[in-house]
Design a protein around this motif. Structure first.
Motif, PDB file in Angstrom:
ATOM      1  N   ILE A 181     -33.457  18.929 -49.804  1.00  0.00           N
ATOM      2  CA  ILE A 181     -32.841  20.263 -49.855  1.00  0.00           C
ATOM      3  C   ILE A 181     -32.621  20.801 -48.442  1.00  0.00           C
ATOM      4  O   ILE A 181     -31.531  21.290 -48.104  1.00  0.00           O
ATOM      5  N   PHE A 182     -33.624  20.692 -47.600  1.00  0.00           N
ATOM      6  CA  PHE A 182     -33.526  21.263 -46.255  1.00  0.00           C
ATOM      7  C   PHE A 182     -32.521  20.494 -45.403  1.00  0.00           C
ATOM      8  O   PHE A 182     -31.827  21.069 -44.564  1.00  0.00           O
ATOM      9  N   LYS A 183     -32.461  19.166 -45.624  1.00  0.00           N
ATOM     10  CA  LYS A 183     -31.458  18.385 -44.896  1.00  0.00           C
ATOM     11  C   LYS A 183     -30.061  18.826 -45.306  1.00  0.00           C
ATOM     12  O   LYS A 183     -29.173  18.993 -44.475  1.00  0.00           O
ATOM     13  N   GLU A 184     -29.886  18.992 -46.634  1.00  0.00           N
ATOM     14  CA  GLU A 184     -28.576  19.426 -47.128  1.00  0.00           C
ATOM     15  C   GLU A 184     -28.195  20.777 -46.540  1.00  0.00           C
ATOM     16  O   GLU A 184     -27.044  21.022 -46.184  1.00  0.00           O
ATOM     17  N   GLN A 185     -29.191  21.658 -46.438  1.00  0.00           N
ATOM     18  CA  GLN A 185     -28.925  23.011 -45.940  1.00  0.00           C
ATOM     19  C   GLN A 185     -28.922  23.070 -44.425  1.00  0.00           C
ATOM     20  O   GLN A 185     -28.566  24.091 -43.832  1.00  0.00           O
ATOM     21  N   GLY A 186     -29.335  21.945 -43.794  1.00  0.00           N
ATOM     22  CA  GLY A 186     -29.391  21.950 -42.331  1.00  0.00           C
ATOM     23  C   GLY A 186     -30.451  22.880 -41.802  1.00  0.00           C
ATOM     24  O   GLY A 186     -30.271  23.494 -40.746  1.00  0.00           O
ATOM     25  N   PHE A 187     -31.568  22.982 -42.546  1.00  0.00           N
ATOM     26  CA  PHE A 187     -32.664  23.867 -42.154  1.00  0.00           C
ATOM     27  C   PHE A 187     -32.132  25.283 -41.887  1.00  0.00           C
ATOM     28  O   PHE A 187     -32.511  25.957 -40.930  1.00  0.00           O
ATOM     29  N   GLY A 188     -31.235  25.729 -42.774  1.00  0.00           N
ATOM     30  CA  GLY A 188     -30.697  27.082 -42.701  1.00  0.00           C
ATOM     31  C   GLY A 188     -29.397  27.203 -41.956  1.00  0.00           C
ATOM     32  O   GLY A 188     -28.725  28.236 -42.060  1.00  0.00           O
ATOM     33  N   THR A 189     -29.011  26.190 -41.211  1.00  0.00           N
ATOM     34  CA  THR A 189     -27.805  26.318 -40.376  1.00  0.00           C
ATOM     35  C   THR A 189     -26.532  25.943 -41.101  1.00  0.00           C
ATOM     36  O   THR A 189     -25.440  26.360 -40.705  1.00  0.00           O
ATOM     37  N   ARG A 190     -26.655  25.130 -42.175  1.00  0.00           N
ATOM     38  CA  ARG A 190     -25.458  24.706 -42.897  1.00  0.00           C
ATOM     39  C   ARG A 190     -25.379  25.435 -44.232  1.00  0.00           C
ATOM     40  O   ARG A 190     -25.440  24.830 -45.301  1.00  0.00           O
ATOM     41  N   GLN A 191     -25.273  26.748 -44.161  1.00  0.00           N
ATOM     42  CA  GLN A 191     -25.118  27.556 -45.351  1.00  0.00           C
ATOM     43  C   GLN A 191     -23.739  27.344 -45.958  1.00  0.00           C
ATOM     44  O   GLN A 191     -22.765  27.039 -45.262  1.00  0.00           O
ATOM     45  N   ILE A 202     -31.076  18.985 -34.498  1.00  0.00           N
ATOM     46  CA  ILE A 202     -31.458  20.391 -34.596  1.00  0.00           C
ATOM     47  C   ILE A 202     -32.932  20.531 -34.206  1.00  0.00           C
ATOM     48  O   ILE A 202     -33.769  19.700 -34.570  1.00  0.00           O
ATOM     49  N   SER A 203     -33.250  21.599 -33.460  1.00  0.00           N
ATOM     50  CA  SER A 203     -34.624  21.765 -32.966  1.00  0.00           C
ATOM     51  C   SER A 203     -35.635  21.912 -34.088  1.00  0.00           C
ATOM     52  O   SER A 203     -36.809  21.583 -33.920  1.00  0.00           O
ATOM     53  N   GLY A 259     -41.104   9.629 -33.069  1.00  0.00           N
ATOM     54  CA  GLY A 259     -41.911  10.324 -32.070  1.00  0.00           C
ATOM     55  C   GLY A 259     -41.131  10.642 -30.818  1.00  0.00           C
ATOM     56  O   GLY A 259     -41.217  11.766 -30.282  1.00  0.00           O
ATOM     57  N   SER A 260     -40.351   9.672 -30.335  1.00  0.00           N
ATOM     58  CA  SER A 260     -39.595   9.911 -29.108  1.00  0.00           C
ATOM     59  C   SER A 260     -38.520  10.980 -29.340  1.00  0.00           C
ATOM     60  O   SER A 260     -38.250  11.804 -28.453  1.00  0.00           O
ATOM     61  N   THR A 261     -37.910  10.931 -30.548  1.00  0.00           N
ATOM     62  CA  THR A 261     -36.918  11.966 -30.852  1.00  0.00           C
ATOM     63  C   THR A 261     -37.561  13.362 -30.849  1.00  0.00           C
ATOM     64  O   THR A 261     -36.981  14.329 -30.329  1.00  0.00           O
ATOM     65  N   ALA A 262     -38.751  13.458 -31.420  1.00  0.00           N
ATOM     66  CA  ALA A 262     -39.441  14.752 -31.441  1.00  0.00           C
ATOM     67  C   ALA A 262     -39.744  15.235 -30.035  1.00  0.00           C
ATOM     68  O   ALA A 262     -39.558  16.414 -29.716  1.00  0.00           O
ATOM     69  N   ILE A 263     -40.171  14.317 -29.154  1.00  0.00           N
ATOM     70  CA  ILE A 263     -40.488  14.723 -27.793  1.00  0.00           C
ATOM     71  C   ILE A 263     -39.220  15.119 -27.062  1.00  0.00           C
ATOM     72  O   ILE A 263     -39.186  16.111 -26.319  1.00  0.00           O
ATOM     73  N   GLN A 264     -38.170  14.391 -27.308  1.00  0.00           N
ATOM     74  CA  GLN A 264     -36.908  14.711 -26.666  1.00  0.00           C
ATOM     75  C   GLN A 264     -36.380  16.085 -27.108  1.00  0.00           C
ATOM     76  O   GLN A 264     -35.694  16.775 -26.355  1.00  0.00           O
ATOM     77  N   GLN A 265     -36.677  16.429 -28.348  1.00  0.00           N
ATOM     78  CA  GLN A 265     -36.230  17.738 -28.856  1.00  0.00           C
ATOM     79  C   GLN A 265     -37.199  18.872 -28.488  1.00  0.00           C
ATOM     80  O   GLN A 265     -37.109  19.970 -29.057  1.00  0.00           O
ATOM     81  N   ASN A 266     -38.096  18.607 -27.540  1.00  0.00           N
ATOM     82  CA  ASN A 266     -39.028  19.631 -27.034  1.00  0.00           C
ATOM     83  C   ASN A 266     -39.841  20.232 -28.178  1.00  0.00           C
ATOM     84  O   ASN A 266     -39.843  21.446 -28.424  1.00  0.00           O
TER      85      ASN A 266
END
Length: 1745
Positions: free
Chosen positions: A238-248, A316-317, A346-353
């Protein structure tokens, strides 16, 4: 009330929210549980509770006959606009009209008929509907927040409800979330023309808010309940589909204002996924090596799906924490599998601060305060962060500072700091702490930042202090190896050969010494090296050295670098001492340097404001415990504003003369305002507020005046215009300023001003706000209005609405209300109207004035305290401001009234708002006639004929008040005792203000009096057990209402119901009950007051009301059924007992005031109920004990009470004639009274003398002091009911009982009260002041002189020197040296006056001369010589003035001359001329009296023409109100009054005539001597009457003659004939004698007059006959005339002798001792009167020869 038109009421979600928060009247646990059970289905359904439109629902609505047609139409339009079920649309409409509609019921129809207004109404209903949806979700969120909180009072009820919701809650809410973000935006085609772009945007904002709230609910739910792997996967999709709120679905509608809501949706999406992975449990399983127990260990397929899903996530952060958590989970569960997936995630998470994102997320969630959601999020991230640091190398996680930042943010959650200190020091976040310790103090800030976050309570503060106090390594940088260090072969270890001081400070400063032989580990750091030395030291010494270093380099370029080091130190110290004060002493080396640090840093070119602010904040914490020390040290820094001159007055302060802004003022002007950051200003405000709260004392408070002036003059008027970089700081600064002012205005004024007469902070604030532009700033805040608050609250992203800028704004407005209320209250009422009051009360157009804005706060629903404080301010303004609230409200008045009444009648409304509304209306009854008429809403009855008859209107507040006082409603949750009390107080205001129309309507209501008085028939708890004291106030107001009703309503017109109630009050023995209860209240108050308890105002109110009842009962015995003497006596005894309890033992001021109140009541009852008192001793004994106790008290406010007790004793003594033996404590009481006289006389003497020397009092300037009474300009202690005067009267009463006079001799030996009294009397007479004292003193002296022993004591005390010459000042002399003619007095003879003092003095001289005779003769002659002009004028005054005052003085004067005439030889020797003048004047006086008595019509004419204002007050009829009588009856009454006045004057003239003849008898030869003694020297006696037989004339040119004496005899005989004819007394003196006894007394006086007249006539006739100088022809003519006249008189005398005429008792008093007759009050027989007749007959026969 408007809801009645639209059917049954359904509780709104906002009302349910208010109930759950405990802000309503429903506060019992069973009530909360019932509400939750009733609305459980709504909470479970969530947003799906609101259904879409449907045909069946529309049909049902159309078929519903209870809903009127216009509302149906509006409901259908609302249904289409909101896409809401038709019936629910009507329910929403109903709730809106009930809670939020801002018009009247009558205006609804007009609104519906107008298209534009109807559309506006639909939009407002839409806003209300959106709020309802949010409140539904907030209720669920609130339940999840507190259902496991043991501290919450409703935890059990919440938990039961959550158990019911648990199974289906998430399923329903997840489905609703999906529907929300997939729903297409509405359009005008589908929802009507009102759905404009603006409304679509508003709909989308609502959609985002609901999404965020639903996700927050789901997150909290999974914080307590486990999430299955499938659910996690579902949420991830659900959250992926919604883009964590950004893809309303409607993301094209998103603008900048919605970014906060979108971010919030992303935050909760992330947290739900992280929480669903259950990292905490995973960490625990990993530590215990049982990872297979984790729910994802056996969910391989779900894990694989999650891997695929997460690998396809974008950049997305919001994804970062999810990726890091999943990588950690996969790494822990599958060590060998999916390594590349784990590494990639893990590396993606670190890269996304990821750590920066988590810090930002936690700050955003916690920005509104430390709420439960933010704390739960911190707990979630704490578990993740701990496991990450345990599982991965720190170097692989990026910048260490980001880790520390997120760790510090995490530790703001409650209990996490304690949890950290209990964990292993080598795992989790402890690794961060250990690593940073290794870099200390080279890298100091990260460690101190982390340790500051780890302080949450006293235990953690002590652990942090101990941790830093025992450091074992010291890291410092080196570019080269120093020469005094030995290096290891590989160069990795060093050893010191010599000790080293680590800081280059001067001698005597704090420092750290590194000992010789210390080893160090060398760590490469770029081109330089870091060496970690291993030795033990205290970091606190390092901190002290760092601060000292900063003080040394403050003027160099290194200051900013050192400030970066010092700021974390100061912040840590601030956190420690604010958490645990006990550590403060150990930190003294640091805190003591902060003052110098502030001083030096403030003077640098570019001051580091953040460091200065940290220093000031730390000093603020110190000031909470030792404000005086902090203040004293701060004064030396020059940081705070100060005054260079002494602040002497308010005008100087208002102009800020001689005041400097200090270093802070320069910082604000030059640094903070240009930069837009105000950390120092906020710290300054907190510091000053803390110092003010510290109650520094008068000296230090004066020092704070410049600080407060600076705030009021420079900050308050302008802060809202400053530049701000950060949103919300302006509101926070405003709130801090208002908190400072609020604190000052709530200082204890007594403590603040003790020991000083200078300007106080409170006065300064009051004057500043009332008269300067600072007051306008307060008004601007209050004028924000309810609409602006609603907009600010709606714009907040916070879910609960209880945090953020909106709440800060509400708090500021509440403070402004309280401040304004206190300024008006503290401002002296005598001052002119201030600019603040003018601004508050000025009228605007269309309701645009502050009064209307204040009233509209009634519509505010977020914080119940805001409307309550607004109403409280309205109440204050209604009390003091000269304006009409009704006029200020304008056209909104009726709507605002409806809003007030809606909240008043709501059964769930907060009780305090209801009470405040009722109190406001109570004040309005007296001060706001227009407003109270609006609220009373009385309507004229349609069928009323003749006079108007009123009925209650639909919107009358009386309907609600009647519900509140209904006896059947008492005890229910919507009518607690406080509301009942407020309702009764409102009714009391109506009765007190005599609102007749309202009272008439109320009286006509069924069971009104029964409901009103029900509280009086209940059983109250004992005073010691009473918890709700408002019940006592209710009883007090009820009693007062009954008293007012009885007093103002004619007895026969009382309502039958009230009569029945009063009868029941007697029958059920409620008089006895309340009397006993009042006595127990008094006893309890006495006991608790001695223990130091607070004053009991409620007790005083009840006692005051009971006093009113008993006072009224003295006049309305029959109406109040108090005819039973035993009952009245019992009530009197209870009052006496209560008075005794309060006054017998010295106690607090409140007890003494209560005792004074009861003493007043006791005095009234004693005067009115004299007849019921049988045993006077039972009254006197307690009064004597009270008097004895009060006499030992020197408190000033005891004077009035002591006076009342004196009056009570006097009244008691006058009830029944007592003997000395009847009073057991007679001697002690007399001694106490005489001591009081002695002390009071001395005080009065000193006050009078002081007034004369200071020029405060001048002599009275009477035109004629003989007939007027001029009150002195300053009475001092001389008051009619003062202690001094009453003590004199009481002494008189006591000495009258002592017939022997022995006690006076004994008392004067113990207490020298007579000299003190006479000294004060002498001064009072000389300056003509202290009238009441002078009169009372002379009365006492008269009583003392009635016995020979007493007269001797009085004379021996020097009464004549004290009175004789000073008495000249009492009457004035004219310019030619003679006294002025007596005029007519306008005052009653009983009224105190200086002529009365003169008359009393005459009586005293008469009595002393009569008792002491020759022993006082010299003094008497001196007295008559000094006052001879006045005496002679007095004797001549009857011809000119016939007023009672004049006649009374003549009476006293003649009485004194009568006594002095016994000593004619001595008089002739000392004052021969005066004797001749007196003899002549007495003869003329005899002639005048005879003439006036002989001619009553002439006398009446004189009384009407010359003295028409002298009718005595005792003669006037006593009528409370003038009655309308016919003119004939009025004339008859006037004639009767004039006739009675005439008889009064005739009686006085007769007494004067009798005494005059008795005195003249001594000036004429003795009959026996002149008849028998041939050698009598005729030269010794003058001829007093001329040889003439004409009738007496009123003209002074006609000399008194024998005709005057004969006319006197004829007047006497005529008067006797009148008495026999009318059989009634002539004198109207009211006394105990019957009419027959008065007649006998008058006859005796007439007989006595006739005897003396005959005596003088015969004596003077024989004197003529024997005088050789008289011609024989004249003698012969005299014989013929006398023979003829006396023969006629003898026949009349013989007739009266045969009837029997009593002789006058005055004969025994008026005759000299040697001439006293032995007559009695019995009738004289003819035989007894024969000698007189025989004497006259013999004389007639003799002269006929």
């Amino acid at each position: 009330m408007a809801a009645a038109a639209v059917g049954p009421y359904v509780r709104s979600s906002r009302e349910l929210w208010t109930i759950l928060l405990g802000r309503s009247a429903l506060r019992e646990t069973d009530q909360i549980e019932a509400e939750l059970d009733r609305h459980c289905e709504r909470l479970l359904a969530g947003l799906s509770y609101y259904k879409p439109p449907s045909v069946p629902s529309g049909e049902k609505l159309k078929a519903d006959k209870e809903v009127v047609s216009p509302l149906k139409d509006l409901g259908l339009r609302i249904s289409k606009f909101l896409s809401l079920d038709e019936q629910q649309s009507v329910q929403i409409l109903q709730s809106y009209l009930q809670e939020d509609y801002r018009g009247t019921q009558g205006s609804i129809k007009a609104v519906l008929q107008d298209e534009r207004q109807s559309q506006a109404l639909q939009l407002k209903i839409a806003e209300y509907y959106y709020e309802e949806r949010l409140y539904t979700l907030r209720c669920v969120l609130y339940l999840l927040t507190y259902f496991q909180d043991e501290r919450h009072p409703y935890r059990v009820e919440y938990s039961k409800c959550v158990d019911k919701l648990e199974k289906e809650l998430v399923v329903n809410y997840r489905k609703q979330f999906e529907e929300l973000f997939r729903t297409e935006a509405p359009t005008w085609e589908t929802h009507g023309n009102l759905m404009t772009e603006r409304q679509v945007s508003r709909w989308f904002v609502q959609c985002l808010k609901e999404q965020a709230l639903i996700l927050e609910i789901i997150f909290l739910y999974y914080a307590y309940f486990e999430m299955g792997p499938e659910d996690l996967l579902a949420f991830a999709r659900i959250f992926k589909e919604q883009g964590f709120g950004t893809r309303q679905t409607n993301r094209h509608l998103i603008d900048e204002s919605m970014d906060g809501l979108v971010d919030r949706i992303g935050y909760f999406s992330t947290l739900i996924l992280v929480e669903g992975m259950d990292i905490d449990f995973l960490h625990k399983c990993a530590l215990e090596e049982r990872v297979e127990q984790h729910q994802f260990a056996n969910a391989r397929e779900v894990c694989q799906e999650m891997d695929k899903l997460l690998l396809t996530l974008g950049d997305i952060s919001h994804h970062a924490p999810v990726l890091l958590s999943w990588a950690l989970l996969r790494h822990t569960l599958n060590v060998d599998e999916s390594t590349h997936v784990i590494r990639r995630l893990g590396s993606t998470a670190i890269q996304q601060n990821v750590f920066q994102y988590m810090t930002q997320m936690l700050k955003a969630l916690g920005s509104g305060g430390n709420n439960c959601t933010a704390s739960t999020a911190r707990m979630c991230i704490y578990g993740l962060l701990s496991f990450v640091l345990t599982s991965f190398e720190e170097e692989t996680l990026g910048d260490q500072q980001h880790l520390i930042n997120v760790a510090c943010e995490v530790f703001t959650a409650p209990n996490l700091a304690e949890l950290f200190w209990d964990t292993e020091p080598t795992a989790g976040i402890a690794i961060l702490l250990d690593n940073n310790c290794g870099m200390f103090p080279q890298s100091m800030a990260p460690l101190l930042q982390l340790l500051s976050a780890l302080i949450s309570d006293k235990s953690t503060a002590k652990k942090v202090y101990s941790f830093l106090d025992k450091m074992t390594c010291y890291t410092e940088p080196y570019k080269h190896k120093p020469h005094d260090v030995l290096s290891h072969e590989d160069g990795t270890r060093w050893k010191r050969q010599t000790p080293k001081l680590l800081y280059p400070l001067g001698s005597g400063q704090a420092n750290i010494r590194m000992p010789q032989g210390t080893y160090g580990l060398v760590m490469p750091a770029g081109q330089d090296s870091l060496v970690r030395w291993d030795f033990s030291y205290s970091s606190w010494t390092v901190f002290t050295c760092e601060i000292e270093m900063l003080l040394h380099v403050v003027s160099t370029a290194d200051v900013l670098l050192h400030c970066q080091k010092v700021k974390p130190i100061i912040d840590l110290v601030h956190k420690i001492i604010s958490t645990d004060w006990s550590i403060t002493d150990y930190l003294l080396p640091i805190t003591s340097r902060l003052y110098m640090l502030i001083q030096r840093l403030s003077s640098v070119l570019n001051p580091p404001t953040d460091v200065i602010a940290s220093c000031v904040n730390t000093l603020t914490v110190l000031a909470t415990r030792m404000p005086a020390k902090v203040w004293a040290d701060l004064q030396h820094t020059g940081f705070l504003p100060y005054s260079v001159t002494q602040v002497t007055g308010i005008a100087q302060s208002l102009r800020a003369e001689g005041m400097q802004a200090g270093s802070y003022g320069n910082l604000l002007l030059n640094i903070e305002r240009p930069q837009g950051e105000y950390s120092v200003t906020m710290a300054f405000l907190r510091l000053v507020t803390t110092l003010v709260k510290g109650q520094l004392g008068s000296t230090q408070s004066r020092g704070l005046l410049p600080c407060v002036v600076f705030v009021l003059k420079e900050l308050l008027p302008t802060y809202h215009k400053w530049r701000y970089n950060i949103y919300g700081i302006r509101e926070e600064i405003g709130c801090l300023i208002f908190e400072l002012i609020y604190t000052i205005l709530h200082l204890n004024s007594a403590e603040e001003s003790q020991g000083s007469n200078s300007l106080s902070l409170q006065t300064l604030c009051t004057k500043f706000l009332a008269n300067t532009e600072a007051g306008q700033a307060i008004i601007n805040i209050m004028a924000v209005g309810v609409d602006t608050i609603d907009v600010v609250m709606a714009a907040q992203p916070s879910s609960s609405g209880s945090e953020g800028s909106g709440q800060t704004l509400i708090q500021t407005i509440k403070l402004a209300f309280s401040i304004t209320n206190n300024v008006i209250k503290l401002k002296p009422s005598s001052e002119m109207v201030s600019p603040l009051e003018q601004a508050l009360t000025q009228h605007g157009t269309h309701g645009n004035n502050l009064i209307a804005v204040l009233a509209k706060y009634i519509y505010h629903r977020h914080d119940p305290a805001l409307p309550r404080l607004a109403i409280q301010l309205l109440k204050r303004l209604a009390m003091v401001a000269p304006m009409s609230v009704y006029a200020c409200l304008g056209s909104d008045a009726a709507a605002i009234r409806d809003a007030f009444l809606n909240r008043l009648q709501s059964k769930t409304e907060d009780m305090r708002i209801k009470v405040m509304i009722l109190e406001f209306l109570t004040v309005a009854v007296e001060t706001q006639p227009g407003l109270i008429e609006l609220f009373l809403n009385l309507e004229v009855k349609d069928d009323a004929v003749g006079s108007k008859e009123f009925i209650l209107g639909e919107w009358s507040c009386l309907q609600v008040v009647l519900e509140f006082i209904d006896s059947k409603q008492q005890g229910k949750y919507w009518c607690p005792p406080l509301i009942h009390r407020a309702a009764i107080a409102f009714l009391h205001a109506l009765w007190q203000d005599r609102r007749d129309s309202a009272m008439t309507v109320l009286r006509a209501k069924d069971r009104f009096w029964e409901n009103l008085t029900s509280v009086l028939f209940g059983e109250l708890p004992a005073p010691s057990n009473i918890t709700e004291k408002s019940v006592l106030e209710t009883c007090a107001f009820t009693l007062k209402i009954i008293c007012l009703e009885i007093y103002y309503v004619v007895r026969g017109s009382l309502d039958q119901s009230l009569k029945h109630t009063l009868k029941m009050f007697f029958d059920k023995k409620r008089y006895e009950y309340w009397s006993e209860y009042i006595k127990s209240l008094v006893t309890h108050m006495m006991e608790t007051e001695t223990e130091g308890a607070a004053t009991f105002l409620e007790f005083q109110m009840v006692v005051s009301a009971w006093r009113m009842v008993l006072v009224l009962a003295t006049s309305y015995v029959e109406v109040m059924h108090l005819g039973d003497c035993s009952l009245r006596l019992q009530l009197l005894q209870d009052v006496l007992e209560g008075t005794k309890v309060l006054l017998l033992v010295p106690s607090s001021a409140s007890c003494l005031r209560m005792g004074s109140m009861l003493a007043t009541l006791l005095l009234i009852l004693l005067k009115q109920w004299k007849s019921i008192i049988i045993q006077v001793s039972k009254i006197l004994d307690p009064l004597d004990q009270i008097l004895e106790s009060l006499s030992q008290s020197n408190q000033y406010f005891m004077e009035r009470t002591k006076a009342k007790i004196f009056s009570a004793i006097i009244t008691t003594l006058q009830i029944k004639r007592l003997q000395v033996s009847d009073i057991s404590q007679y001697s002690q009481m007399l001694l106490t009274v005489c001591e009081t006289i002695h002390n009071e006389a001395i005080v009065l003497f000193d006050q009078t003398h002081h007034a004369l020397t200071t020029g405060d009092a001048g002599l009275s300037d009477d035109k004629d002091s003989m007939e007027t009474d001029c009150a002195p300009r300053f009475q001092h202690k001389d008051q009619k009911d003062g202690v001094c005067v009453l003590a004199l009267h009481l002494a008189k009463e006591l000495y009258e009982m002592d017939e022997s006079g022995n006690h006076l001799f004994l008392i004067t030996r113990k207490v020298p009260f007579l000299p003190a009294m006479l000294s004060t009397l002498e001064l009072s007479l000389r300056v003509k002041q202290n009238l009441h004292f002078a009169e009372a003193s002379l009365h006492l002296l008269l009583v003392l002189s009635r016995t020979q022993q007493g007269a001797a004591i009085v004379a021996g005390a020097g009464v004549l020197p004290s009175i004789c010459l000073p008495l000249l000042s009492v009457y004035q002399l004219s310019t030619n040296g003679t006294t002025q003619t007596l005029g007519s007095s306008r005052k009653s003879l009983d009224s105190p006056s200086w002529p009365g003092v003169y008359r009393l003095t005459m009586s005293l001289m008469e009595r002393l001369l009569k008792s002491l005779r020759y022993n006082f003769l010299s003094e008497a002659l001196d007295f008559v010589g000094v006052h001879q002009e006045r005496i002679l004028q007095c004797l001549d005054a009857v011809r000119k003035v016939q007023s009672l005052a004049c006649l009374d003085e003549v009476d006293h004067t003649v009485g004194f001359i009568l006594q002095l005439s016994n000593f004619i030889k001595e008089w002739r020797f000392h004052l021969p001329q005066l004797l001749r003048d007196v003899q002549v004047n007495l003869c003329y006086l005899c002639q005048t009296c005879t003439f006036l008595l002989h001619s009553p019509k002439v006398l009446q004419h004189y009384l009407q023409v010359k003295n028409g204002d002298t009718i005595p007050s005792a003669i006037l009829p006593q009528q409370s109100k003038p009655t309308q009588t016919p003119t004939k009856q009025q004339n008859t009454e006037k004639e009767e009054i004039e006739q009675r006045a005439l008889l009064k004057v005739q009686s006085s003239l007769l007494r004067i005539l009798s005494k005059t003849l008795a005195a003249v008898r001594h000036f004429t030869p003795d009959l026996s001597q002149i008849l028998l003694d041939q050698s009598l020297d005729l030269a010794e006696y003058d001829m007093l009457f001329v040889l003439s037989f004409t009738t007496p004339a009123f003209d002074s040119d006609v000399a008194p003659s024998f005709g005057t004496l004969l006319a006197t005899v004829n007047v006497v005989l005529n008067m006797q004939g009148e008495i026999d004819k009318k059989k009634e007394p002539m004198s109207l003196n009211v006394g105990p004698l019957t009419s027959s006894e008065e007649a006998k007394s008058l006859k005796s006086l007439l007989m006595f007059t006739m005897e003396n007249c005959f005596y003088v006539l015969i004596s003077q006739a024989v004197r003529y006959l024997k005088d050789p100088s008289v011609h024989s022809r004249d003698k012969q003519r005299m014989k013929q005339e006398l023979s003829s006249e006396l023969s006629t008189v003898l026949s009349s005398i013989s007739r009266y002798s045969r009837r029997g005429t009593p002789c006058s008792p005055a004969a025994a008093l008026l005759l000299s001792p040697q001439n006293k007759s032995t007559c009695s009050l019995s009738k004289l027989s003819p035989e007894n009167q024969e000698p007189l007749i025989q004497l006259v007959q013999a004389f007639v026969r003799q002269i006929q020869r």
